[in-house]
Design a protein around this motif. Structure first.
Motif, short mmCIF file in Angstrom:
data_model
loop_
_atom_site.label_atom_id
_atom_site.label_comp_id
_atom_site.label_asym_id
_atom_site.label_seq_id
_atom_site.Cartn_x
_atom_site.Cartn_y
_atom_site.Cartn_z
N VAL A 193 -38.58 117.65 31.14
CA VAL A 193 -37.34 118.35 30.78
C VAL A 193 -37.51 119.11 29.47
O VAL A 193 -37.04 120.25 29.32
N ALA A 194 -38.20 118.50 28.51
CA ALA A 194 -38.44 119.17 27.22
C ALA A 194 -39.21 120.47 27.43
O ALA A 194 -38.90 121.50 26.83
N LEU A 195 -40.24 120.44 28.29
CA LEU A 195 -41.00 121.65 28.58
C LEU A 195 -40.15 122.68 29.32
O LEU A 195 -40.28 123.89 29.10
N ALA A 196 -39.26 122.21 30.20
CA ALA A 196 -38.38 123.12 30.93
C ALA A 196 -37.45 123.86 29.96
O ALA A 196 -37.21 125.06 30.10
N ILE A 197 -36.94 123.13 28.96
CA ILE A 197 -36.07 123.75 27.96
C ILE A 197 -36.84 124.78 27.16
O ILE A 197 -36.37 125.90 26.92
N PRO B 127 -34.08 124.36 34.02
CA PRO B 127 -34.12 123.56 35.24
C PRO B 127 -34.13 122.06 34.94
O PRO B 127 -34.85 121.61 34.05
N GLY B 128 -33.31 121.32 35.65
CA GLY B 128 -33.27 119.87 35.47
C GLY B 128 -32.37 119.39 34.35
O GLY B 128 -32.28 118.19 34.09
N VAL B 129 -31.69 120.32 33.67
CA VAL B 129 -30.80 119.94 32.57
C VAL B 129 -29.35 120.14 33.02
O VAL B 129 -28.88 121.28 33.15
N GLY B 130 -28.67 119.05 33.29
CA GLY B 130 -27.28 119.12 33.70
C GLY B 130 -26.35 119.17 32.50
O GLY B 130 -26.79 119.02 31.36
#
Length: 206
Positions: free
Chosen positions: A85-89, A114-117
């Motif tokens: 998630v950190a990499l997605a952000i 992606p993946g952060v609601g």
């Protein structure tokens, strides 16, 4: 522990780069932004590295700057945020944009990853407010302080109205805040929202 890699790009994958260091190839997982900036196979590259050691695996995460690595680690201090998630952000927002979004309390910007609601995005902006990665300064401290005022609802009404108006025109909250901050410096503290909007639009168009 590996803190930095200097070598030649051997191969670039969807989420990683293979770095040849004197004949030994290392796999470093990276954000999409980093992969887009490091160059092409055969070119020299330097990556700041975060080494993750688990009982059953060892992984290297590569970053274009210490600031990006710092946010990668700080984001993971929030419940529900792991390495993926950190990499997605950091693929969606630059390190500076992450700092600005948190200062503004802009969970919408964070939730674009992606993946952060919405719940995780809210936790990120709430828990990391006023925090910076270890060993790093705030950078543009005036800009961050201005965004924190806006995020906390402490900014003057004219400033909030101008940012809202620019956001309604399709600019991101961060872009709007940056433009109004610059406009405020030119127009003075007593400027009304109309003047800030007009000057802000000029800033955004330049």
């Amino acid at each position: 522990m590996i803190g930095k890699l200097k070598g030649v790009i051997d191969e670039i994958g969807d989420d990683h780069v293979l770095v040849d260091v004197h004949g030994v190839c290392y796999v470093a997982f990276c954000s999409a932004r980093t992969l887009g900036r490091i160059g092409s196979p055969g070119e020299a590259v330097t990556l700041v590295i975060e080494t993750f050691v688990r009982e059953d695996q060892l992984k290297l995460y590569g970053f274009i700057s210490a600031e990006e690595r710092g946010w990668f680690n700080l984001l993971q201090s929030v419940q529900g945020v792991g390495t993926r998630v950190a990499l997605a952000i950091l693929s969606t927002l630059s390190a500076g944009e992450v700092a600005n979004a948190i200062a503004l309390g802009d969970k919408t910007a964070v939730s674009r990853a992606p993946g952060v609601g919405p719940k995780v995005a809210t936790r990120i902006v709430n828990e990391l407010k006023n925090k910076v990665p270890a060993g790093l300064s705030m950078g543009d401290s005036d800009g961050v302080a201005f965004r924190q005022e806006v995020g906390e609802g402490a900014a003057p009404a004219a400033v909030s109205d101008a940012i809202s108006a620019l956001s309604n025109l399709g600019y991101s909250r961060d872009q709007a805040a940056g433009a109004v901050s610059a406009a405020l410096k030119k127009a003075g503290e007593g400027a009304d929202s109309a003047a800030l909007i007009r000057l802000g639009l000029k800033e955004l168009a330049s």
